[in-house]
Scaffold this motif. Structure first.
Motif, PDB file in Angstrom:
ATOM      1  N   ARG A  79       0.950  -1.042  -0.116  1.00  0.00           N
ATOM      2  CA  ARG A  79       0.033  -0.005   0.057  1.00  0.00           C
ATOM      3  C   ARG A  79       0.784   1.292  -0.068  1.00  0.00           C
ATOM      4  O   ARG A  79       1.842   1.174   0.731  1.00  0.00           O
ATOM      5  N   THR A  97      -2.300  10.509   3.936  1.00  0.00           N
ATOM      6  CA  THR A  97      -3.110   9.553   4.082  1.00  0.00           C
ATOM      7  C   THR A  97      -2.452   8.139   3.946  1.00  0.00           C
ATOM      8  O   THR A  97      -1.751   8.130   3.067  1.00  0.00           O
ATOM      9  N   ASP A  98      -2.596   7.258   4.989  1.00  0.00           N
ATOM     10  CA  ASP A  98      -1.990   6.023   4.961  1.00  0.00           C
ATOM     11  C   ASP A  98      -2.971   5.057   5.162  1.00  0.00           C
ATOM     12  O   ASP A  98      -4.302   5.416   5.543  1.00  0.00           O
ATOM     13  N   THR A  99      -2.974   3.508   5.184  1.00  0.00           N
ATOM     14  CA  THR A  99      -3.996   2.686   5.156  1.00  0.00           C
ATOM     15  C   THR A  99      -3.941   2.056   6.676  1.00  0.00           C
ATOM     16  O   THR A  99      -4.644   0.962   6.523  1.00  0.00           O
ATOM     17  N   ARG A 100      -3.117   2.476   7.566  1.00  0.00           N
ATOM     18  CA  ARG A 100      -3.067   1.727   8.638  1.00  0.00           C
ATOM     19  C   ARG A 100      -4.255   2.518   9.760  1.00  0.00           C
ATOM     20  O   ARG A 100      -3.955   3.476  10.207  1.00  0.00           O
ATOM     21  N   THR A 101      -5.252   1.732  10.226  1.00  0.00           N
ATOM     22  CA  THR A 101      -6.125   2.362  11.228  1.00  0.00           C
ATOM     23  C   THR A 101      -5.799   2.404  12.728  1.00  0.00           C
ATOM     24  O   THR A 101      -5.894   3.444  13.214  1.00  0.00           O
ATOM     25  N   ARG A 137      -9.911   7.851   7.413  1.00  0.00           N
ATOM     26  CA  ARG A 137     -10.216   7.772   6.116  1.00  0.00           C
ATOM     27  C   ARG A 137     -11.732   7.561   5.869  1.00  0.00           C
ATOM     28  O   ARG A 137     -12.056   6.216   6.293  1.00  0.00           O
ATOM     29  N   ALA A 140     -12.196   4.024   3.135  1.00  0.00           N
ATOM     30  CA  ALA A 140     -11.467   2.838   3.373  1.00  0.00           C
ATOM     31  C   ALA A 140     -10.562   2.987   4.608  1.00  0.00           C
ATOM     32  O   ALA A 140     -10.584   3.878   5.261  1.00  0.00           O
ATOM     33  N   GLY A 142      -7.790   3.102   7.269  1.00  0.00           N
ATOM     34  CA  GLY A 142      -6.787   4.067   7.290  1.00  0.00           C
ATOM     35  C   GLY A 142      -7.009   5.217   7.868  1.00  0.00           C
ATOM     36  O   GLY A 142      -8.227   5.708   8.538  1.00  0.00           O
TER      37      GLY A 142
END
Length: 172
Positions: A79, A97-101, A137, A140, A142
């Motif tokens: 990602r 923005t990254d994809t790790r929540t 996010r 999705a 993140g």
């Protein structure tokens, strides 16, 4: 000849970025961080905040910290991270923005112990930015970490207005 009653589906319209917005996706690597930082600095220069201007130097440092954190703490294999830079009359805003929540920065940051080798990045962001924070996010998994910088706060003689459109000639 027979006509069909079915209509062809059209692709959804994707809004074009405004002349005061830069948005790009980068690989979640140290190289991606370096490229993002350089692109932010270059774009600010193009918008009338020269490389050696306090606004450019400050926002470039903030960009470096936020993108480094996205790679170090928000990386999910395969990602990328997404960077958005916008200019408005009252502030310049950077969003990463990254994809790790589950790795959300704390709402308040404290000074790292004197012998710690890391842990000062968000402290720098908090002290340099006019405002900063995180948002989930929306579409999705993140998060987005953002920071705003008022040009007047970074440099009292900075231009407060947003940069002119590319098709408008400047006198100065």
């Amino acid at each position: 000849m027979k006509t069909s009653d079915t209509t062809t589906a059209q692709a959804p319209e994707v809004p074009l970025p405004s002349p005061h917005e830069l948005a790009m996706q980068f690989t979640s690597t140290p190289r991606g961080t370096r490229l993002a930082r350089r692109l932010v600095s270059h774009q600010l220069d193009q918008w009338g905040h020269p490389y050696d201007y306090p606004v450019n130097e400050t926002l470039t440092l903030i960009a470096a910290e936020l993108t480094s954190n996205a790679v170090r703490h928000g990386h999910v294999p395969g990602r990328d991270f997404y960077l958005r830079l916008t200019a408005a009359p009252e502030a310049l805003r950077i969003e990463v923005t990254d994809t790790r929540t589950e790795q959300v920065p704390p709402s308040s940051v404290h000074e790292a112990p004197g012998d710690a080798e890391s842990g000062r990045g968000l402290l720098l962001v908090a002290r340099l930015a006019t405002h900063w924070g995180t948002d989930p996010r929306p579409s999705a998994p993140g998060k987005t970490v953002w920071a705003e910088l008022s040009p007047a706060a970074a440099c009292p003689t900075a231009r407060i207005s947003a940069p002119a459109s590319p098709d408008v000639q400047s006198d100065g």
